[in-house]
Write a protein that holds these residues in place. Structure first.
Motif, PDB file in Angstrom:
ATOM      1  N   HIS A   1      -1.470  34.861  33.166  1.00  0.00           N
ATOM      2  CA  HIS A   1      -0.908  36.050  32.538  1.00  0.00           C
ATOM      3  C   HIS A   1      -1.426  37.321  33.205  1.00  0.00           C
ATOM      4  O   HIS A   1      -2.529  37.341  33.766  1.00  0.00           O
ATOM      5  N   ASP A   2      -0.638  38.365  33.086  1.00  0.00           N
ATOM      6  CA  ASP A   2      -1.005  39.686  33.607  1.00  0.00           C
ATOM      7  C   ASP A   2      -1.692  40.445  32.469  1.00  0.00           C
ATOM      8  O   ASP A   2      -1.049  40.824  31.492  1.00  0.00           O
TER       9      ASP A   2
ATOM     10  N   LEU B   1      -6.769  33.745  29.333  1.00  0.00           N
ATOM     11  CA  LEU B   1      -5.362  34.042  29.604  1.00  0.00           C
ATOM     12  C   LEU B   1      -5.113  34.384  31.066  1.00  0.00           C
ATOM     13  O   LEU B   1      -4.034  34.123  31.590  1.00  0.00           O
TER      14      LEU B   1
ATOM     15  N   GLN C   1       5.184  31.304  25.057  1.00  0.00           N
ATOM     16  CA  GLN C   1       5.747  31.232  26.403  1.00  0.00           C
ATOM     17  C   GLN C   1       6.433  29.911  26.689  1.00  0.00           C
ATOM     18  O   GLN C   1       6.994  29.721  27.774  1.00  0.00           O
TER      19      GLN C   1
ATOM     20  N   VAL D   1      -0.303  32.255  21.939  1.00  0.00           N
ATOM     21  CA  VAL D   1       0.267  32.721  23.208  1.00  0.00           C
ATOM     22  C   VAL D   1       0.979  31.587  23.925  1.00  0.00           C
ATOM     23  O   VAL D   1       2.076  31.754  24.468  1.00  0.00           O
TER      24      VAL D   1
ATOM     25  N   MET E   1       3.256  36.252  31.272  1.00  0.00           N
ATOM     26  CA  MET E   1       3.536  37.354  30.360  1.00  0.00           C
ATOM     27  C   MET E   1       2.579  38.511  30.628  1.00  0.00           C
ATOM     28  O   MET E   1       1.462  38.305  31.102  1.00  0.00           O
ATOM     29  N   LYS E   2       3.028  39.715  30.291  1.00  0.00           N
ATOM     30  CA  LYS E   2       2.150  40.874  30.352  1.00  0.00           C
ATOM     31  C   LYS E   2       1.530  41.066  28.972  1.00  0.00           C
ATOM     32  O   LYS E   2       2.238  41.228  27.978  1.00  0.00           O
ATOM     33  N   ILE E   3       0.196  41.044  28.915  1.00  0.00           N
ATOM     34  CA  ILE E   3      -0.526  41.096  27.650  1.00  0.00           C
ATOM     35  C   ILE E   3      -1.548  42.220  27.704  1.00  0.00           C
ATOM     36  O   ILE E   3      -2.312  42.329  28.674  1.00  0.00           O
TER      37      ILE E   3
END
Length: 455
Positions: free
Chosen positions: A24-25, A19, A363, A359, A1-3
């Motif tokens: 994650h990005d 993360l 996902q 988070v 995911m983009k966070i």
């Protein structure tokens, strides 16, 4: 995911590191150029300088295409604004750190009307954790699962413990209780053991047990199990202001030492049932005059980590049965463990852990999402609770026939409120919640991730 993470303090850095490890990005925004420069060098993430509540800054970070924005700056209002603007720009999920207790009554409105998906209050989480520890003071740490029906507790084996020399397969018969040791800390080593593992003095055990067995477990070990009657809290912080009322309602006599005259007076008005002492907590004469040596529990809650560490070591030296220490930064936990600072509470890490759990649940793809997550052994081991679904593998098979990946343990099964400490003949069924223990460097997002590949 983009966070996107707004705020580069301890919570933001902890979240970014964790993360990122989970794939994650991450984009981290902070309005301090020095912090941005430091984090750019230390973390393998994109770091941006700017105001996290600015539409221009959030647009530049492409918040509209992000899956999640987490606002964890020290300012509640900035966190609110970051989340509201992110929602307006198209980010559907937002989390805000909210510390001011005056906002607590408004959280329902804020979460529903302003689009906040989750709010976290580090101080309230810390107060709740300390209160739970003080109810059964024989444990160094307590983590609840299965809606409070199951706990993983930390305790230390003294040299005179009847468990020294036992193998884990001999433990339940000796204790006359159904328990499972899911992790052992011995010196610098951490082990997720099997039944052949032999216990030694000074081992720190992480034990899974039904909540109604905890007092029975302590009595069989000869460990003090009665809750604190007399407690001294050093420092009148926000945590103190949340913790003291809970203790007073439970019947605990509370003394609070605070050096700031204005704050001491405020505490006296807020907490008429407590004894408030205005004085220097480093003054041994004051501590002795207030009978620190007669306390059941001493809790160090000043704003300075150094003060809390020193006071906790002194209380431990005096033989206080339970000493609880608040630390904001926990890099030196290993140094101070076994020096009177074994029971440590970190509000910021509690906050970060709650967000990481959320988070992971976001996902999850198959529905067997993470219901609860706790870090054990100074964040080196994770305990995760999953809900099983029809997609869960090996339903109905006995555990003795199921191969797990290395360093993974099924610690407990909750079947419609019935707690099962598993043995080889037990099974996992649809609708169960399953507690899994594993090394923290292994990312488990789904219960199926624990099973070894089939031949």
């Amino acid at each position: 995911m983009k966070i996107i993470i707004v705020g580069g303090g301890v919570v933001g850095q902890t979240l970014a590191a964790q993360l990122t490890r989970e794939g994650h990005d991450i984009v981290l925004i902070d309005n301090d150029r020095e912090v941005v420069s430091q984090l750019s060098a230390e973390l393998d993430i994109m770091v941006s300088y700017g105001n996290g509540a600015s539409m221009r800054t959030l647009k530049a970070a492409d918040v509209g295409s992000s899956d999640l924005l987490i606002a964890v700056t020290p300012l509640d209002e900035l966190n609110f604004m970051s989340c509201v603007i992110a929602r307006k720009l198209g980010c559907t999920t937002t989390i805000a750190r909210i510390r001011n207790p005056e906002y607590s009554e408004q959280l329902y409105f804020l979460r529903n009307e302003m689009g906040l998906s989750m709010t976290v209050n580090p101080e309230q989480a810390a107060a709740n954790e300390i209160f739970r520890l003080m109810q059964i003071p024989g444990f160094l740490k307590r983590d609840s699962f299965a809606k409070g029906r199951v706990e993983i507790v930390e305790l230390e084996l003294r040299e005179d413990s009847p468990l020294c020399g036992l193998r884990l397969m001999e433990l339940s018969p000796r204790l006359k209780a159904k328990v499972l040791v899911c992790a052992v800390e011995r010196g610098d080593r951490v082990v997720i053991p099997d039944g052949r593992y032999q216990l030694q003095a000074n081992d720190k055990l992480y034990v899974t047990a039904p909540a109604d067995e905890l007092l029975h477990l302590l009595r069989n070990l000869g460990i003090r199990s009665k809750k604190a009657k007399d407690a001294m809290i050093i420092g009148g912080s926000r945590i103190t202001q949340m913790l003291a009322p809970m203790l007073l309602r439970s019947g605990t006599r509370v003394k609070i030492i605070e050096s700031n005259p204005e704050l001491a007076e405020t505490l006296a008005e807020m907490l008429p049932g407590a004894t408030i002492i205005r004085g220097d907590s480093f003054d041994q004469n004051i501590l002795n005059e207030e009978n620190i040596s007669q306390m059941d529990t001493v809790v160090a809650l000043t704003e300075q980590d150094g003060e809390n560490l020193t006071l906790s070591m002194y209380a431990s030296f005096l033989g206080i049965p339970q000493v609880i220490t608040k630390l904001n930064r926990t890099e030196y936990n290993d140094v101070f463990r076994n020096r009177g600072v074994d029971c440590v509470i970190s509000p910021k890490l509690l906050c970060a852990q709650n967000i990481v759990r959320y988070v992971r649940a976001m996902q999850n793809s198959s529905g067997s999402s993470v219901l609860a997550m706790h870090h054990l052994v100074n964040n080196r081991v994770e305990a995760l609770e999953f809900l099983t679904t029809e997609q869960t593998k090996h339903l109905g098979e006995t555990l003795s026939k199921i191969r797990l990946k290395p360093n993974i343990l099924i610690a407990c099964i909750n079947r419609m409120g019935k707690i099962i400490i598993p043995g080889g003949s037990d099974t996992i069924e649809k609708g169960d919640t399953v507690i899994v223990v594993t090394a923290a460097d292994r990312v488990i997002l789904d219960l199926n991730d624990i099973f070894a590949a089939e031949d």
